[in-house]
Design a protein around this motif. Structure first.
Motif, PDB file in Angstrom:
ATOM      1  N   TRP A 153     -36.547  -1.337  41.037  1.00 42.23           N
ATOM      2  CA  TRP A 153     -37.019   0.045  40.945  1.00 42.23           C
ATOM      3  C   TRP A 153     -37.598   0.278  39.557  1.00 42.23           C
ATOM      4  CZ3 TRP A 153     -37.823   3.187  44.835  1.00 42.23           C
ATOM      5  CH2 TRP A 153     -37.887   4.582  44.645  1.00 42.23           C
ATOM      6  N   ASN A 154     -38.675   1.051  39.494  1.00 41.33           N
ATOM      7  CA  ASN A 154     -39.375   1.339  38.237  1.00 41.33           C
ATOM      8  C   ASN A 154     -39.450   2.853  38.082  1.00 41.33           C
ATOM      9  OD1 ASN A 154     -40.456  -1.595  37.876  1.00 41.33           O
ATOM     10  ND2 ASN A 154     -41.141  -1.010  39.920  1.00 41.33           N
ATOM     11  N   GLU A 155     -38.809   3.382  37.059  1.00 36.30           N
ATOM     12  CA  GLU A 155     -38.651   4.830  36.918  1.00 36.30           C
ATOM     13  C   GLU A 155     -39.311   5.324  35.639  1.00 36.30           C
ATOM     14  OE1 GLU A 155     -34.709   6.891  37.905  1.00 36.30           O
ATOM     15  OE2 GLU A 155     -34.707   6.772  35.710  1.00 36.30           O
ATOM     16  N   LEU A 156     -40.258   6.229  35.786  1.00 38.59           N
ATOM     17  CA  LEU A 156     -40.968   6.799  34.640  1.00 38.59           C
ATOM     18  C   LEU A 156     -40.415   8.175  34.321  1.00 38.59           C
ATOM     19  CD1 LEU A 156     -43.279   6.820  32.559  1.00 38.59           C
ATOM     20  CD2 LEU A 156     -44.757   7.760  34.362  1.00 38.59           C
ATOM     21  N   SER A 157     -39.948   8.334  33.105  1.00 38.73           N
ATOM     22  CA  SER A 157     -39.521   9.635  32.582  1.00 38.73           C
ATOM     23  C   SER A 157     -40.635  10.126  31.660  1.00 38.73           C
ATOM     24  CB  SER A 157     -38.208   9.468  31.811  1.00 38.73           C
ATOM     25  OG  SER A 157     -37.882  10.629  31.088  1.00 38.73           O
ATOM     26  N   THR A 158     -41.195  11.304  31.948  1.00 34.75           N
ATOM     27  CA  THR A 158     -42.404  11.710  31.234  1.00 34.75           C
ATOM     28  C   THR A 158     -42.429  13.207  30.960  1.00 34.75           C
ATOM     29  OG1 THR A 158     -44.827  11.655  31.304  1.00 34.75           O
ATOM     30  CG2 THR A 158     -43.686  11.949  33.409  1.00 34.75           C
ATOM     31  N   SER A 159     -43.229  13.575  29.975  1.00 37.36           N
ATOM     32  CA  SER A 159     -43.374  14.984  29.598  1.00 37.36           C
ATOM     33  C   SER A 159     -44.268  15.754  30.557  1.00 37.36           C
ATOM     34  CB  SER A 159     -43.948  15.069  28.175  1.00 37.36           C
ATOM     35  OG  SER A 159     -45.174  14.353  28.098  1.00 37.36           O
ATOM     36  N   ASP A 160     -45.053  15.058  31.388  1.00 36.25           N
ATOM     37  CA  ASP A 160     -45.988  15.729  32.296  1.00 36.25           C
ATOM     38  C   ASP A 160     -46.095  14.919  33.586  1.00 36.25           C
ATOM     39  OD1 ASP A 160     -48.072  16.992  33.618  1.00 36.25           O
ATOM     40  OD2 ASP A 160     -49.279  17.281  31.811  1.00 36.25           O
ATOM     41  N   PRO A 161     -45.162  15.087  34.513  1.00 30.77           N
ATOM     42  CA  PRO A 161     -45.170  14.282  35.737  1.00 30.77           C
ATOM     43  C   PRO A 161     -46.469  14.380  36.527  1.00 30.77           C
ATOM     44  CG  PRO A 161     -43.051  15.370  35.490  1.00 30.77           C
ATOM     45  CD  PRO A 161     -43.943  15.943  34.442  1.00 30.77           C
ATOM     46  N   GLU A 162     -47.026  15.575  36.652  1.00 33.48           N
ATOM     47  CA  GLU A 162     -48.251  15.737  37.435  1.00 33.48           C
ATOM     48  C   GLU A 162     -49.388  14.903  36.844  1.00 33.48           C
ATOM     49  OE1 GLU A 162     -48.906  17.146  40.209  1.00 33.48           O
ATOM     50  OE2 GLU A 162     -47.224  18.490  40.622  1.00 33.48           O
ATOM     51  N   ALA A 163     -49.565  14.990  35.524  1.00 28.36           N
ATOM     52  CA  ALA A 163     -50.635  14.238  34.869  1.00 28.36           C
ATOM     53  C   ALA A 163     -50.378  12.741  34.959  1.00 28.36           C
ATOM     54  CB  ALA A 163     -50.758  14.669  33.406  1.00 28.36           C
ATOM     55  N   ALA A 164     -49.120  12.337  34.826  1.00 30.26           N
ATOM     56  CA  ALA A 164     -48.797  10.906  34.897  1.00 30.26           C
ATOM     57  C   ALA A 164     -49.094  10.351  36.286  1.00 30.26           C
ATOM     58  CB  ALA A 164     -47.330  10.679  34.532  1.00 30.26           C
ATOM     59  N   ILE A 165     -48.719  11.076  37.324  1.00 24.64           N
ATOM     60  CA  ILE A 165     -48.986  10.619  38.690  1.00 24.64           C
ATOM     61  C   ILE A 165     -50.491  10.479  38.906  1.00 24.64           C
ATOM     62  CG2 ILE A 165     -48.884  11.336  41.104  1.00 24.64           C
ATOM     63  CD1 ILE A 165     -46.092  12.578  40.377  1.00 24.64           C
ATOM     64  N   ALA A 166     -51.256  11.460  38.443  1.00 23.52           N
ATOM     65  CA  ALA A 166     -52.712  11.384  38.590  1.00 23.52           C
ATOM     66  C   ALA A 166     -53.275  10.179  37.843  1.00 23.52           C
ATOM     67  CB  ALA A 166     -53.349  12.676  38.070  1.00 23.52           C
ATOM     68  N   PHE A 167     -52.748   9.886  36.670  1.00 18.94           N
ATOM     69  CA  PHE A 167     -53.214   8.747  35.869  1.00 18.94           C
ATOM     70  C   PHE A 167     -52.961   7.422  36.585  1.00 18.94           C
ATOM     71  CE2 PHE A 167     -52.002   5.363  32.911  1.00 18.94           C
ATOM     72  CZ  PHE A 167     -53.129   5.265  32.104  1.00 18.94           C
ATOM     73  N   TYR A 168     -51.746   7.198  37.042  1.00 19.52           N
ATOM     74  CA  TYR A 168     -51.419   5.912  37.675  1.00 19.52           C
ATOM     75  C   TYR A 168     -52.089   5.789  39.048  1.00 19.52           C
ATOM     76  CZ  TYR A 168     -48.129   5.008  33.916  1.00 19.52           C
ATOM     77  OH  TYR A 168     -47.569   4.772  32.681  1.00 19.52           O
ATOM     78  N   ARG A 169     -52.264   6.895  39.726  1.00 22.47           N
ATOM     79  CA  ARG A 169     -52.984   6.864  40.996  1.00 22.47           C
ATOM     80  C   ARG A 169     -54.435   6.421  40.760  1.00 22.47           C
ATOM     81  NH1 ARG A 169     -52.033   9.918  45.627  1.00 22.47           N
ATOM     82  NH2 ARG A 169     -50.781  11.428  44.479  1.00 22.47           N
ATOM     83  N   LYS A 170     -55.066   6.990  39.731  1.00 22.07           N
ATOM     84  CA  LYS A 170     -56.465   6.680  39.438  1.00 22.07           C
ATOM     85  C   LYS A 170     -56.644   5.236  38.990  1.00 22.07           C
ATOM     86  CE  LYS A 170     -60.286   7.986  36.364  1.00 22.07           C
ATOM     87  NZ  LYS A 170     -60.739   8.952  35.334  1.00 22.07           N
ATOM     88  N   HIS A 171     -55.795   4.771  38.094  1.00 17.77           N
ATOM     89  CA  HIS A 171     -56.033   3.471  37.461  1.00 17.77           C
ATOM     90  C   HIS A 171     -55.421   2.293  38.216  1.00 17.77           C
ATOM     91  CE1 HIS A 171     -58.054   5.135  33.970  1.00 17.77           C
ATOM     92  NE2 HIS A 171     -57.140   6.100  33.982  1.00 17.77           N
ATOM     93  N   PHE A 172     -54.391   2.538  39.030  1.00 19.44           N
ATOM     94  CA  PHE A 172     -53.718   1.427  39.704  1.00 19.44           C
ATOM     95  C   PHE A 172     -53.591   1.605  41.208  1.00 19.44           C
ATOM     96  CE2 PHE A 172     -52.169   1.593  35.299  1.00 19.44           C
ATOM     97  CZ  PHE A 172     -52.669   0.383  34.865  1.00 19.44           C
ATOM     98  N   GLY A 173     -54.080   2.725  41.715  1.00 19.99           N
ATOM     99  CA  GLY A 173     -54.081   2.925  43.157  1.00 19.99           C
ATOM    100  C   GLY A 173     -52.739   3.275  43.759  1.00 19.99           C
ATOM    101  N   TRP A 174     -51.775   3.668  42.927  1.00 28.54           N
ATOM    102  CA  TRP A 174     -50.463   3.999  43.467  1.00 28.54           C
ATOM    103  C   TRP A 174     -50.516   5.280  44.298  1.00 28.54           C
ATOM    104  CZ3 TRP A 174     -47.146   3.379  38.385  1.00 28.54           C
ATOM    105  CH2 TRP A 174     -47.112   2.020  38.036  1.00 28.54           C
ATOM    106  N   GLY A 175     -49.620   5.355  45.279  1.00 29.19           N
ATOM    107  CA  GLY A 175     -49.444   6.565  46.051  1.00 29.19           C
ATOM    108  C   GLY A 175     -48.245   7.351  45.551  1.00 29.19           C
ATOM    109  N   GLN A 176     -48.201   8.613  45.925  1.00 28.11           N
ATOM    110  CA  GLN A 176     -47.030   9.439  45.621  1.00 28.11           C
ATOM    111  C   GLN A 176     -46.737  10.287  46.848  1.00 28.11           C
ATOM    112  OE1 GLN A 176     -46.051  13.102  44.856  1.00 28.11           O
ATOM    113  NE2 GLN A 176     -44.193  11.894  45.149  1.00 28.11           N
ATOM    114  N   GLU A 177     -45.727   9.837  47.574  1.00 27.09           N
ATOM    115  CA  GLU A 177     -45.293  10.569  48.756  1.00 27.09           C
ATOM    116  C   GLU A 177     -43.778  10.721  48.711  1.00 27.09           C
ATOM    117  OE1 GLU A 177     -46.572   8.844  52.382  1.00 27.09           O
ATOM    118  OE2 GLU A 177     -48.682   8.703  51.791  1.00 27.09           O
TER     119      GLU A 177
END
Length: 267
Positions: A153-177
């Motif tokens: 499991w890989n867990e990201l703790s971040t100051s801006d979850p919405e922006a982080a999800i958008a970043f990783y989705r854009k650059h690595f194709g990850w989904g968030q469901e």
């Protein structure tokens, strides 16, 4: 053709000032074997040791922090490598979106890689690996959603979850469901790479110094592993907590100061 390996977690690396101490600690806690000596062929004379699972496969590597690295601000930590077909293009795109470069794109015998940070400051590697000769179709198996001695499991703790999800989705194709409500602590949002659940994004907890990743290692028995952490000079920060599916997770700090997570059953 769609590259279904883009965005995979393909390697994990422990940076530590005491590789021998780390070998003893993780050997007792997880069951890994870490080499007693670095690879003499490592680039730049680095002390780099492989982490070997009981099944003979690799779980990652250990980089010994030397005086120059420590003087440059390096500290004990676990870092992950994310599969990226074009490292240079990814570095340019990441920096254009407000990310940072901590180590420029570099060619090594095992592939081309760079160390980058997302716009909120969480650090990770990107890499286009070169498979060993005769194993061109081989894929990394260091990550597994269910197997012990693998990262699970890989867990990201971040100051801006919405922006982080958008970043990783854009650059690595990850989904968030999907998400789990943590009440006042916010939402725990699940990440997918293709059809595989690879981790989650959560808001930084009070007292967390900086955004960052925590990686959870599979163990055979969570209570045995917790006892080994304590006996080996590590600390348990929180847990064991029961997680969906009936297993348990803990967060800890190893004797050298690197944070880690564990997940496993109570047999």
């Amino acid at each position: 053709m769609m590259d279904d390996t883009k965005g995979q977690f393909i390697w994990y690396e422990l940076m530590t000032g005491d590789p021998d101490g780390a070998a003893a600690f993780y050997g007792a806690v997880v069951g890994w074997t870490i080499a007693a000596h670095g690879d003499p062929g490592a680039p730049g004379g680095a002390d780099y040791r492989m982490i070997v699972r009981s099944d003979g496969g690799h779980a990652g590597g250990v980089l010994a922090l030397n005086a120059d690295m420590l003087a440059g601000g390096a500290r004990p930590a676990w870092l992950a490598y994310v599969r990226t077909p074009d490292v240079d293009a990814a570095v340019a795109a990441i920096t254009a979106d407000g990310g940072s470069v901590h180590m420029p794109a570099t060619d090594l015998p095992v592939g081309r890689m760079a160390m980058v940070g997302d716009p909120q400051g969480a650090v990770f590697y990107i890499m286009n690996p070169i498979p060993p000769a005769g194993m061109e179709d081989r894929q990394s198996d260091v990550f597994s959603v269910e197997r012990e001695q693998h990262f699970r499991w890989n867990e990201l703790s971040t100051s801006d979850p919405e922006a982080a999800i958008a970043f990783y989705r854009k650059h690595f194709g990850w989904g968030q469901e999907g998400a789990m409500d943590m009440g006042a602590l916010g939402a725990y949002r699940f990440l997918q790479q293709g059809t595989v659940g690879i981790g989650a994004v959560m808001p930084m907890m009070p007292g967390t110094p900086t955004p960052g990743w925590t990686f959870y290692i599979g163990v055979d028995d969570i209570d045995r592993a917790v006892a080994a952490v304590m006996a080996g000079g590590g600390q348990i920060i929180q847990g064991p907590h029961e997680i969906p599916g009936g297993e348990f997770s803990v967060n800890g700090i190893d004797p050298q100061g690197a944070g880690f997570g564990l997940v496993g059953p109570r047999p």
